[in-house]
Design a protein around this motif. Structure first.
Motif, PDB file in Angstrom:
ATOM      1  N   CYS A   1      73.927  74.421  53.880  1.00  0.00           N
ATOM      2  CA  CYS A   1      75.166  74.237  54.841  1.00  0.00           C
ATOM      3  C   CYS A   1      75.619  75.799  55.369  1.00  0.00           C
ATOM      4  O   CYS A   1      75.856  76.774  54.328  1.00  0.00           O
ATOM      5  CB  CYS A   1      76.171  73.756  53.624  1.00  0.00           C
ATOM      6  SG  CYS A   1      77.760  73.547  54.498  1.00  0.00           S
TER       7      CYS A   1
ATOM      8  N   SER B   1      70.484  70.318  50.444  1.00  0.00           N
ATOM      9  CA  SER B   1      70.974  70.507  51.598  1.00  0.00           C
ATOM     10  C   SER B   1      71.498  71.840  52.048  1.00  0.00           C
ATOM     11  O   SER B   1      72.637  71.929  51.487  1.00  0.00           O
ATOM     12  CB  SER B   1      72.095  69.208  51.777  1.00  0.00           C
ATOM     13  OG  SER B   1      72.410  69.123  52.990  1.00  0.00           O
TER      14      SER B   1
ATOM     15  N   ASN C   1      76.827  69.260  58.985  1.00  0.00           N
ATOM     16  CA  ASN C   1      76.423  69.386  57.538  1.00  0.00           C
ATOM     17  C   ASN C   1      77.184  68.563  56.649  1.00  0.00           C
ATOM     18  O   ASN C   1      78.220  67.690  56.915  1.00  0.00           O
ATOM     19  CB  ASN C   1      76.507  71.049  57.426  1.00  0.00           C
ATOM     20  CG  ASN C   1      77.953  71.577  57.478  1.00  0.00           C
ATOM     21  OD1 ASN C   1      78.760  70.924  56.918  1.00  0.00           O
ATOM     22  ND2 ASN C   1      77.917  72.747  58.384  1.00  0.00           N
TER      23      ASN C   1
ATOM     24  N   GLN D   1      71.234  77.313  56.783  1.00  0.00           N
ATOM     25  CA  GLN D   1      70.938  76.178  57.570  1.00  0.00           C
ATOM     26  C   GLN D   1      70.588  76.554  58.853  1.00  0.00           C
ATOM     27  O   GLN D   1      71.269  77.415  59.437  1.00  0.00           O
ATOM     28  CB  GLN D   1      72.264  75.455  57.583  1.00  0.00           C
ATOM     29  CG  GLN D   1      72.040  73.887  58.265  1.00  0.00           C
ATOM     30  CD  GLN D   1      73.398  73.166  58.615  1.00  0.00           C
ATOM     31  OE1 GLN D   1      74.618  73.889  57.975  1.00  0.00           O
ATOM     32  NE2 GLN D   1      73.303  72.065  59.063  1.00  0.00           N
TER      33      GLN D   1
ATOM     34  N   LEU E   1      73.356  67.524  59.672  1.00  0.00           N
ATOM     35  CA  LEU E   1      73.081  67.220  58.145  1.00  0.00           C
ATOM     36  C   LEU E   1      71.743  66.937  57.984  1.00  0.00           C
ATOM     37  O   LEU E   1      71.358  65.821  58.501  1.00  0.00           O
ATOM     38  CB  LEU E   1      74.097  66.435  57.665  1.00  0.00           C
ATOM     39  CG  LEU E   1      74.045  65.754  56.338  1.00  0.00           C
ATOM     40  CD1 LEU E   1      74.188  66.999  55.283  1.00  0.00           C
ATOM     41  CD2 LEU E   1      75.166  64.599  55.855  1.00  0.00           C
ATOM     42  N   HIS E   2      71.128  67.275  57.014  1.00  0.00           N
ATOM     43  CA  HIS E   2      69.969  66.720  56.635  1.00  0.00           C
ATOM     44  C   HIS E   2      69.473  67.148  54.983  1.00  0.00           C
ATOM     45  O   HIS E   2      70.081  68.280  54.752  1.00  0.00           O
ATOM     46  CB  HIS E   2      68.590  67.420  57.588  1.00  0.00           C
ATOM     47  CG  HIS E   2      68.673  68.688  57.467  1.00  0.00           C
ATOM     48  ND1 HIS E   2      69.452  69.466  58.457  1.00  0.00           N
ATOM     49  CD2 HIS E   2      67.721  69.775  56.937  1.00  0.00           C
ATOM     50  CE1 HIS E   2      69.304  70.701  58.467  1.00  0.00           C
ATOM     51  NE2 HIS E   2      68.163  70.952  57.544  1.00  0.00           N
ATOM     52  N   ILE E   3      68.946  66.321  54.515  1.00  0.00           N
ATOM     53  CA  ILE E   3      68.596  66.708  52.912  1.00  0.00           C
ATOM     54  C   ILE E   3      67.094  66.884  52.845  1.00  0.00           C
ATOM     55  O   ILE E   3      66.638  66.118  53.382  1.00  0.00           O
ATOM     56  CB  ILE E   3      69.050  65.523  52.060  1.00  0.00           C
ATOM     57  CG1 ILE E   3      70.697  65.415  52.124  1.00  0.00           C
ATOM     58  CG2 ILE E   3      68.493  65.855  50.415  1.00  0.00           C
ATOM     59  CD1 ILE E   3      71.318  64.219  51.409  1.00  0.00           C
TER      60      ILE E   3
END
Ligand code: AMP
Length: 110
Positions: free
Chosen positions: A84, A82, A48, A90, A95-97
């Motif tokens: 977290c 995003s 993340n 999450q 990690l992704h936006i």
């Protein structure tokens, strides 16, 4: 390590790809919350935003700008999020936006 998004990047699980460069991969969310809902992620696995370095963030920022124009939402606007960790809701630990747009979004973010 069995990571859903690593498997999508590797082509083992299908997706609707919208963008790719050396460091970044982006595809349409399978459960879109807006007419445009793209997930933008580093190819390198990191859980993340807490594990993200400046070089990767720079690559993500450049991709966000390119994809927003490509998807036709740069003029009317869009939202990036995003999530977290647990309280951030999450659900995929790569990690992704989220980039969402294409309609007037709600004022509320939580
Ligand atoms: P988050 O809850 O912030 O971790 O976001 C994970 C997102 O991944 C959700 O919006 C899901 O709809 C999306 N998602 C899960 N599996 C897939 C998949 N196979 N292809 C595209 N998007 C997915």
């Amino acid at each position: 390590m069995d990571c859903l998004f690593c498997r999508i990047i590797a082509g083992e699980i299908p997706c609707t790809k919208v963008y790719e460069d050396d460091a970044v991969f982006a595809f349409r969310d399978i459960n879109p919350q807006a007419p445009v809902h793209v997930l933008i992620l580093p190819k390198k696995h990191m859980a993340n935003i807490l594990e993200c370095d400046g070089e990767t963030m720079k690559a993500l920022l450049s991709a966000i700008q390119t994809i927003a124009k490509q998807e036709g939402v740069s003029e009317d606007g869009f939202r990036i999020v995003s999530n977290c960790g647990r309280n951030g809701a999450q659900s995929v630990n790569h990690l992704h936006i989220h980039l969402m747009g294409g309609r007037q979004l709600a004022d509320s973010m939580a």
